[in-house]
Design an enzyme around this catalytic site. Sequence first.
Site, mmCIF file in Angstrom:
data_model
loop_
_atom_site.group_PDB
_atom_site.id
_atom_site.type_symbol
_atom_site.label_atom_id
_atom_site.label_comp_id
_atom_site.label_asym_id
_atom_site.label_seq_id
_atom_site.Cartn_x
_atom_site.Cartn_y
_atom_site.Cartn_z
ATOM 1 N N ASP A 120 -37.540 -20.509 -36.670
ATOM 2 C CA ASP A 120 -38.988 -20.473 -36.420
ATOM 3 C C ASP A 120 -39.297 -20.992 -35.004
ATOM 4 O OD1 ASP A 120 -41.662 -19.995 -36.724
ATOM 5 O OD2 ASP A 120 -41.999 -21.506 -38.270
ATOM 6 N N ASP A 171 -45.864 -12.348 -40.329
ATOM 7 C CA ASP A 171 -45.600 -13.784 -40.144
ATOM 8 C C ASP A 171 -46.718 -14.485 -39.378
ATOM 9 O OD1 ASP A 171 -43.812 -16.116 -40.307
ATOM 10 O OD2 ASP A 171 -43.948 -15.993 -38.132
ATOM 11 N N ASN A 178 -46.042 -25.348 -38.573
ATOM 12 C CA ASN A 178 -46.547 -24.709 -39.781
ATOM 13 C C ASN A 178 -45.459 -23.806 -40.368
ATOM 14 O OD1 ASN A 178 -48.297 -23.944 -41.795
ATOM 15 N ND2 ASN A 178 -49.223 -22.304 -40.607
ATOM 16 N N HIS A 231 -44.435 -14.975 -44.922
ATOM 17 C CA HIS A 231 -44.791 -16.351 -44.573
ATOM 18 C C HIS A 231 -45.773 -16.759 -45.659
ATOM 19 C CE1 HIS A 231 -46.946 -19.116 -41.475
ATOM 20 N NE2 HIS A 231 -47.746 -19.081 -42.502
ATOM 21 N N ASN A 236 -45.796 -11.247 -34.097
ATOM 22 C CA ASN A 236 -47.135 -11.762 -33.752
ATOM 23 C C ASN A 236 -47.272 -11.977 -32.248
ATOM 24 O OD1 ASN A 236 -45.441 -13.992 -33.725
ATOM 25 N ND2 ASN A 236 -47.028 -15.411 -34.420
#
Lengths: 313, 420
Positions: free
Chosen positions: B301, B148, B274, B175, B90
């Site tokens: 993450d 993701d 998140n 995700h 991303n």
Amino acid sequence: MGGMDCRENKEMRKHLITLDDLSKEQIISILEQGKAFKEILSRPIKKIPTLRGKTIGLLFFEPSTRTKLSFELAAKRMSADIVNFSASTSSLKKNESIKDTVMTLDAMKIDIYVVRHPSPGVPYIIADHIKGSVINAGDGAHSHPTQAILDLYTMWERFGSIKGLNVTIVGDVKYSRVVRSDISGLLKMGANITLCTPKTLLPRYVIDARVRHTFDMKKAVKDADVIMGLRMQKERQDSGIIPDEVEYNHFFGLKSHLLEHASKDVMIMHPGPINRGIEIDGEVADSKYSVINEQVTNGLATRMSIFYHFVEN
Amino acid sequence: MNNVEIKNAKVLIGGKFEKTAVYISDGRITFSKPKGKSDIIDATGALVLPSLFDIHTHLRCPGQEYKEDLDSVTKAAVHGGYTDISSMPNTSPPADNEALINYIKLEGAVFKRCRIHPFGTLTLGSKGERLSRMGLMKKAGAVGVTDDGKCISNGTIMMRAMEYADTHGLFIMDHAEDHDISANGVLNEGVVSEKLGLPGIPEIAETIVIKRDIEISRYLNIPMHITHVSTKRGAELILAAKKDGIKITFDVTPHHLAFTDEDCLSFDTNFKVNPPLRLDSDRTFLIDLIKKELIDAIGTDHAPHADFEKEYPFDRAPFGISSLDTAFCLLYATLTVENKIPLEKWIGLISSAPRKLLGLRPSELEEGQRANFFIFHPKNEWKVDRKTIYSKGKNTPLQGKKIKGEVLYTFNNGKMVYPF
């Protein structure tokens, strides 16, 4: 005014962000002092010099008419200097951060910041970056402590004590900062609380196990000493949280025939502004039971008392 | 080049600690003294551990270098004991084609600190509409595919993307989040979110997608990996599916093992992440699964953000925790110090397990293996602050805190990459 020296006896926290910042004794002290200020407001000359030389900054990051006016007038009655900062006219539009804005203001030596912001927790950010006191005038759905104080005052003045009062709150609980603060204050003072609202407007997780709730208005108002209505925001309907205003009014509107189930000297409260015919019928709002306008006067008196308690010598 | 001798340390060999000297000669591990001169490291009281592998790192580059760049992320990695990281696609633009995969591999190698194993997107621009060039990305070096941060909500597209990814033998990571349910939520929905007046993210935003993914995986008979599982219920669903023979695996993050939604009570945006930090009952359940060796991997993450972004109010600040610098130390404090799980029982979850999931060579401390390891002192205390975090993202809940356990040295292919 004998009550005035309570400041020497009771140590106040520097900021008022939620009602958790106040002990029961401190709340009572604010209420008692509020009574003295209310008396002043009924005099021909309403101005006192208590805050002469102090500067109060009104930082309103979202539109407000009533609360802002109330704070402004309270400050003026106490002879404070006032500076206004509102998001629409400020540099926040130029993407300045809250921290930078507040640090600039702090360089101007402001004593008390009255803060309203749409995001919960912003008063804490501001408190971290200033030397003065922060009084929260509403942060998102989190907290609105001065509204709770004025509501407590209104009940305390009428009933002499809040302990054991049956208080029914009707309406949009989930998105209301007023309810969060009122519940916190009422529990602290020993009231019995009943919430009445559809499930979509009730928090999925109970804030406190002592608070009961019902979906039936008749049950909700039974033996109530106080019934508090809450404003139904138009956007709740638009976002599919309630079907529409007609259905809402049918099941959860405060109508005069319901009052016969309540205590005979029931008090009708509402933080305003009211939607007649939606959460409250006009004849209830205008009835002898209604103290909605009295709440506005009490708001002024209690905000004076809060300034008095929170200003540094 | 001189050999290196590490003496007086305990070395993790074959799952057990042994007190032995370790040597690096020609970039490889040996336990017998090699010929020639050796530089000596006295590692008294320290542990020699296989280097770490992160299955879930947000690189931020290309496109968001103000949050993190390849220099800072590779520094943060080796400071944390990692010699290998898997990058999430991303980026800006998203890594949805072979050119971007190439870019990440080539540019990442410039700093010669750690290896970057890129993931590509499942769909073009992670928009959940058209398939990305997964085959060409694999040829360019992508180790897996994921959208993701976003989750493909259309079941048909998810199934096609999985079938196409499986055609090329790509590892598929999801995700699990129903974005209609999480909506504008910013922390776990529960007593804490109600108290703070902040919109919550219900547990089922995660579990409803895990359930769907299990069914898709079962129906297509294609393996799937669910990343950063945060809820007890989510983990239970996966464990039950595994019992049914469905090829589903999952990882958890260090922060979901260490923190809970109650940490958000102070409105500290460094706890905004998140999936959100959940309840203590979720946290302790996941720790218990580690004790029982039922979790497949731990991924950080790592999600660095600029200071000014985390200075926004809680509801407007971006999600994410900067993790690579501190992940191992936080895990050591949480799992070994607090929960008494021996290090040798869980370190595999961040070293050999993710390598195995992605079909890469394991990295063990064995005679003749490439010298990929780090030296960790469990008693040294250090302060986490802006200077000791090498990531550009200073957004860690540990900011300003002291933590016990310090990475002293990291070796990659026999070369000392930390300290710099």
